[in-house]
Design a protein around this motif. Structure first.
Motif, PDB file in Angstrom:
ATOM      1  N   ILE A 172     -13.151 -33.019  -0.046  1.00 30.84           N
ATOM      2  CA  ILE A 172     -14.104 -34.048   0.399  1.00 30.84           C
ATOM      3  C   ILE A 172     -13.607 -35.427  -0.074  1.00 30.84           C
ATOM      4  CG2 ILE A 172     -16.473 -34.932   0.219  1.00 30.84           C
ATOM      5  CD1 ILE A 172     -17.359 -31.991  -0.208  1.00 30.84           C
ATOM      6  N   ARG A 173     -13.185 -35.475  -1.338  1.00 33.68           N
ATOM      7  CA  ARG A 173     -12.653 -36.755  -1.855  1.00 33.68           C
ATOM      8  C   ARG A 173     -11.484 -37.232  -0.987  1.00 33.68           C
ATOM      9  NH1 ARG A 173     -11.581 -40.411  -5.808  1.00 33.68           N
ATOM     10  NH2 ARG A 173      -9.450 -40.627  -6.561  1.00 33.68           N
ATOM     11  N   GLN A 174     -10.583 -36.304  -0.655  1.00 28.34           N
ATOM     12  CA  GLN A 174      -9.419 -36.700   0.144  1.00 28.34           C
ATOM     13  C   GLN A 174      -9.831 -37.136   1.547  1.00 28.34           C
ATOM     14  OE1 GLN A 174      -6.379 -37.103  -1.330  1.00 28.34           O
ATOM     15  NE2 GLN A 174      -6.052 -38.247   0.574  1.00 28.34           N
ATOM     16  N   ALA A 175     -10.832 -36.457   2.127  1.00 26.33           N
ATOM     17  CA  ALA A 175     -11.300 -36.838   3.467  1.00 26.33           C
ATOM     18  C   ALA A 175     -11.878 -38.260   3.434  1.00 26.33           C
ATOM     19  CB  ALA A 175     -12.363 -35.847   3.957  1.00 26.33           C
ATOM     20  N   VAL A 176     -12.680 -38.559   2.409  1.00 28.42           N
ATOM     21  CA  VAL A 176     -13.268 -39.900   2.281  1.00 28.42           C
ATOM     22  C   VAL A 176     -12.155 -40.943   2.110  1.00 28.42           C
ATOM     23  CG1 VAL A 176     -14.671 -41.382   0.780  1.00 28.42           C
ATOM     24  CG2 VAL A 176     -15.506 -39.107   1.429  1.00 28.42           C
ATOM     25  N   ILE A 177     -11.176 -40.602   1.287  1.00 25.39           N
ATOM     26  CA  ILE A 177     -10.060 -41.539   1.067  1.00 25.39           C
ATOM     27  C   ILE A 177      -9.338 -41.802   2.395  1.00 25.39           C
ATOM     28  CG2 ILE A 177      -7.765 -41.741  -0.021  1.00 25.39           C
ATOM     29  CD1 ILE A 177      -8.995 -40.445  -2.537  1.00 25.39           C
ATOM     30  N   ASN A 178      -9.107 -40.746   3.163  1.00 29.70           N
ATOM     31  CA  ASN A 178      -8.409 -40.916   4.450  1.00 29.70           C
ATOM     32  C   ASN A 178      -9.207 -41.833   5.384  1.00 29.70           C
ATOM     33  OD1 ASN A 178      -6.600 -39.136   3.394  1.00 29.70           O
ATOM     34  ND2 ASN A 178      -7.081 -37.434   4.766  1.00 29.70           N
ATOM     35  N   ILE A 179     -10.528 -41.598   5.460  1.00 29.09           N
ATOM     36  CA  ILE A 179     -11.356 -42.422   6.360  1.00 29.09           C
ATOM     37  C   ILE A 179     -11.348 -43.876   5.889  1.00 29.09           C
ATOM     38  CG2 ILE A 179     -13.674 -42.815   7.304  1.00 29.09           C
ATOM     39  CD1 ILE A 179     -14.205 -39.792   6.871  1.00 29.09           C
ATOM     40  N   ARG A 180     -11.559 -44.071   4.597  1.00 29.07           N
ATOM     41  CA  ARG A 180     -11.611 -45.451   4.076  1.00 29.07           C
ATOM     42  C   ARG A 180     -10.283 -46.167   4.316  1.00 29.07           C
ATOM     43  NH1 ARG A 180     -16.057 -46.840   0.632  1.00 29.07           N
ATOM     44  NH2 ARG A 180     -14.913 -48.717   0.074  1.00 29.07           N
ATOM     45  N   GLU A 181      -9.180 -45.441   4.047  1.00 30.09           N
ATOM     46  CA  GLU A 181      -7.877 -46.102   4.197  1.00 30.09           C
ATOM     47  C   GLU A 181      -7.584 -46.467   5.643  1.00 30.09           C
ATOM     48  OE1 GLU A 181      -5.128 -43.615   2.040  1.00 30.09           O
ATOM     49  OE2 GLU A 181      -5.388 -44.827   0.219  1.00 30.09           O
ATOM     50  N   SER A 182      -8.178 -45.720   6.589  1.00 26.19           N
ATOM     51  CA  SER A 182      -7.910 -46.037   7.990  1.00 26.19           C
ATOM     52  C   SER A 182      -8.744 -47.230   8.470  1.00 26.19           C
ATOM     53  CB  SER A 182      -8.188 -44.823   8.868  1.00 26.19           C
ATOM     54  OG  SER A 182      -9.578 -44.592   8.937  1.00 26.19           O
ATOM     55  N   LEU A 226     -12.721 -33.343   7.685  1.00 28.78           N
ATOM     56  CA  LEU A 226     -12.563 -32.131   6.867  1.00 28.78           C
ATOM     57  C   LEU A 226     -11.946 -30.966   7.652  1.00 28.78           C
ATOM     58  CD1 LEU A 226     -15.777 -32.136   4.680  1.00 28.78           C
ATOM     59  CD2 LEU A 226     -13.429 -31.977   3.823  1.00 28.78           C
ATOM     60  N   ASN A 227     -12.030 -31.045   8.991  1.00 21.93           N
ATOM     61  CA  ASN A 227     -11.413 -29.997   9.807  1.00 21.93           C
ATOM     62  C   ASN A 227      -9.907 -29.927   9.589  1.00 21.93           C
ATOM     63  OD1 ASN A 227     -13.866 -29.327  10.845  1.00 21.93           O
ATOM     64  ND2 ASN A 227     -13.648 -30.559  12.705  1.00 21.93           N
ATOM     65  N   ASN A 228      -9.334 -31.025   9.045  1.00 19.84           N
ATOM     66  CA  ASN A 228      -7.895 -31.030   8.763  1.00 19.84           C
ATOM     67  C   ASN A 228      -7.549 -30.265   7.490  1.00 19.84           C
ATOM     68  OD1 ASN A 228      -7.493 -32.743  10.960  1.00 19.84           O
ATOM     69  ND2 ASN A 228      -7.952 -34.552   9.724  1.00 19.84           N
ATOM     70  N   PHE A 229      -8.569 -29.815   6.762  1.00 14.25           N
ATOM     71  CA  PHE A 229      -8.314 -29.103   5.494  1.00 14.25           C
ATOM     72  C   PHE A 229      -8.740 -27.639   5.632  1.00 14.25           C
ATOM     73  CE2 PHE A 229      -8.983 -33.551   4.555  1.00 14.25           C
ATOM     74  CZ  PHE A 229      -8.026 -33.847   3.605  1.00 14.25           C
ATOM     75  N   GLU A 230      -8.130 -26.778   4.833  1.00 19.08           N
ATOM     76  CA  GLU A 230      -8.457 -25.350   4.931  1.00 19.08           C
ATOM     77  C   GLU A 230      -9.797 -25.003   4.304  1.00 19.08           C
ATOM     78  OE1 GLU A 230      -5.179 -23.010   3.535  1.00 19.08           O
ATOM     79  OE2 GLU A 230      -3.947 -23.705   5.223  1.00 19.08           O
ATOM     80  N   GLU A 231     -10.139 -25.731   3.250  1.00 16.12           N
ATOM     81  CA  GLU A 231     -11.350 -25.409   2.485  1.00 16.12           C
ATOM     82  C   GLU A 231     -12.206 -26.657   2.338  1.00 16.12           C
ATOM     83  OE1 GLU A 231     -11.803 -23.860  -1.675  1.00 16.12           O
ATOM     84  OE2 GLU A 231      -9.801 -23.140  -1.181  1.00 16.12           O
ATOM     85  N   VAL A 232     -13.509 -26.462   2.161  1.00 17.52           N
ATOM     86  CA  VAL A 232     -14.368 -27.602   1.808  1.00 17.52           C
ATOM     87  C   VAL A 232     -14.702 -27.470   0.326  1.00 17.52           C
ATOM     88  CG1 VAL A 232     -16.586 -28.736   2.194  1.00 17.52           C
ATOM     89  CG2 VAL A 232     -15.338 -27.768   4.128  1.00 17.52           C
ATOM     90  N   ASN A 233     -14.177 -28.376  -0.476  1.00 15.72           N
ATOM     91  CA  ASN A 233     -14.529 -28.415  -1.904  1.00 15.72           C
ATOM     92  C   ASN A 233     -14.488 -29.877  -2.355  1.00 15.72           C
ATOM     93  OD1 ASN A 233     -11.792 -29.086  -2.478  1.00 15.72           O
ATOM     94  ND2 ASN A 233     -11.260 -26.903  -2.410  1.00 15.72           N
TER      95      ASN A 233
END
Ligand code: EPU
Length: 337
Positions: free
Chosen positions: A214-224, A203-210
Motif C-alpha cells: 500500500i505504501r508503495q502504491a501511494v508513493i507511485n501515485i504521488r510521484e506520478s 495495487l493490482n500491480n502487486f501480488e499481495e495487499v499489505n
C-alpha cells in the motif's frame, strides 16, 4: 547556551525555496533548550514562529522576529497490547521516516500518508491527509510547551479540535504552543483503507495487499502527480478543497456535469479545487517565475528564484478566476508569512 543566529537564510528551510532571511534563528535540541530560548527577555516582544519542515508555508518577505526550529527526535514504543501500540515520536522526525518505520514494524494506520513532506510535529497542526486517511485518525496525544510560560501540556485527540486540514494549533492556539512530541495509536491488525481514487487500481500491480505494498502504491501515485520539492520547489496543495451547500452544488452540477465532488452529509458537498482550477485552463500556466504544476492544478511551483509575492500573485489570479466562474472563494491551505 543554545546559539541564536542573526540574519539567518531561510532558503533551505522552506520547500518553496524562497530566498528570504529571518532576524533571529535558533534550533534547540532539548526541552531545556526550548525553555531557555522562550524565557529569554531579549526576544520577549518580537514575533516568534515555530518551524517544522517548512513544507506548508510561503514567505512573502524577510521574517522580522525569531524562528524556533526544534530538533527533538526519536521514535519509541510506549505501550504494546494485543491489538495496537502507542508510539512516541519527536516533533523533528521527518514524517515519511516515521511512516516507513511503522510499515517496517507492521503497524498500520498511516501507510496511506506515505511521502507527505514535513515533520511529525507539523502533522497535527494542519491535520495532514491523503487517500481517504487523516492523521487525526491515529493521533493519541499531542505534547506541547506553552510559549509564554514554558509549561508542559498534553492535548488528547478531542482537545486538538481536528477538522479537514484544521486543528486548534492552527486556529485558537496559533503560535501559542510548541509541539515537542506526538503519540500515535497504530494498529497491529489489518484495517486497510483502499476505497479512495486509484489506490485499488495501482495495487493490482502487486501480488499481495499489505502495508508495504500500500505504501508503495501511494508513493507511485504521488510521484506520478506531484512535483518533487527537491527538484521543483512547491508546498503541496496551495488551496483547500472548498465545501459548498447542497443547493449550490445542484446548480453547479447542472452547468458542469462532470464536476469532481465528494458528498459530506445531506447538506454539504466537498469539491475538488484542482478540478475547478484545471477546468479554467490554469494547469501548466506560468506567470513570471511562478507556475501551476502540469499534472495537478492545486499545486503552485517555483520555476526558479520566484519571490513569495510572485507566487501569491498567481494564487490570487487563480482565486479571482474561480470566484468569477463558479462563485466559490478558495482558501489557501499554505500558511503565508
Ligand atoms: N482533478 C482535476 N485536475 C487537477 C487535479 C485534480 O481534474 O489538476 C480532479 C481529479 O481528477 C479528481 C479530483 O480532482 O477527480 C481530486 O483530485 P486528487 O485525487 O488528485 O486529490 P485533490 O483533492 O486534488 C487532495 C489533497 C492532497 C492529497 C490528495 C489525495 C487537499 C487540498 N489536497 O487533493 O493533499 O494528496 O487529495 O488524497 O485536500 C496536500 O495537502 O498538500 C496534498 C497534496
Amino acid at each position: 547556551m543554545t546559539k541564536i543566529y542573526e540574519k539567518y537564510s531561510l532558503k533551505e528551510l522552506n520547500s518553496f525555496k524562497v530566498d528570504v532571511y529571518t532576524d533571529y534563528y535558533v534550533a534547540p535540541k532539548s526541552l531545556a533548550d526550548i525553555r531557555e530560548v522562550i524565557s529569554d527577555n531579549k526576544y520577549e516582544d518580537i514575533p516568534k514562529l515555530i518551524l517544522g519542515g517548512g513544507s506548508n508555508m510561503l514567505f512573502t518577505g524577510n521574517f522580522k522576529g525569531l524562528i524556533i526550529h526544534p530538533q527533538i527526535i526519536g521514535i519509541s514504543i510506549e505501550s504494546d497490547t494485543e491489538n495496537y501500540v502507542i508510539v512516541k515520536v519527536g516533533a523533528a522526525v521527518i514524517w515519511d521516516v516515521f511512516v516507513n518505520w511503522s510499515v517496517e514494524h507492521n503497524y498500520g494506520g498511516i501507510e496511506n500518508l506515505s511521502l507527505i513532506p514535513g515533520t511529525v510535529g507539523a502533522s497535527p497542526v494542519q491535520n495532514i491527509g491523503a487517500y481517504g486517511v487523516e492523521v487525526k485518525d491515529t493521533i493519541y496525544e499531542v505534547h506541547a510547551i506553552k510559549m509564554d510560560t514554558g509549561k508542559h501540556r498534553i492535548f488528547n485527540n478531542e482537545e486538538c479540535k481536528f477538522n479537514y486540514r484544521e486543528s486548534i494549533f492552527k486556529n485558537k492556539l496559533k503560535n501559542q504552543y510548541l509541539i515537542t512530541h506526538v503519540y500515535f495509536k497504530l494498529s497491529k491488525k489489518a484495517n486497510f483503507k483502499l476505497e479512495y481514487g486509484n489506490i485499488q487500481k495501482e495495487l493490482n500491480n502487486f501480488e499481495e495487499v499489505n502495508l508495504k505494498t500500500i505504501r508503495q502504491a501511494v508513493i507511485n501515485i504521488r510521484e506520478s502527480k506531484l512535483p518533487d520539492p527537491e527538484i521543483t520547489p512547491n508546498a503541496g496543495s496551495f488551496f483547500k478543497n472548498p465545501v459548498v451547500t447542497n443547493d449550490k452544488f445542484q446548480k453547479l452540477i447542472k452547468q458542469f456535469p462532470d464536476i469532481a465532488n465528494y458528498p459530506i452529509d445531506k447538506d454539504n458537498v466537498k469539491l475538488a479545487a484542482g478540478w475547478l482550477i484545471d477546468h479554467l485552463g490554469w494547469k501548466g500556466e506560468i506567470f513570471g517565475r511562478a507556475g501551476v504544476h502540469k499534472n495537478q492544478a492545486l499545486v503552485l511551483v517555483n520555476m526558479g528564484d520566484a519571490k513569495g509575492e510572485e507566487i501569491i500573485g498567481l494564487a490570487n489570479k487563480i482565486r479571482m478566476s474561480v470566484l468569477n466562474s463558479f462563485g466559490i472563494d478558495l482558501n489557501f491551505e499554505v500558511n503565508v508569512y
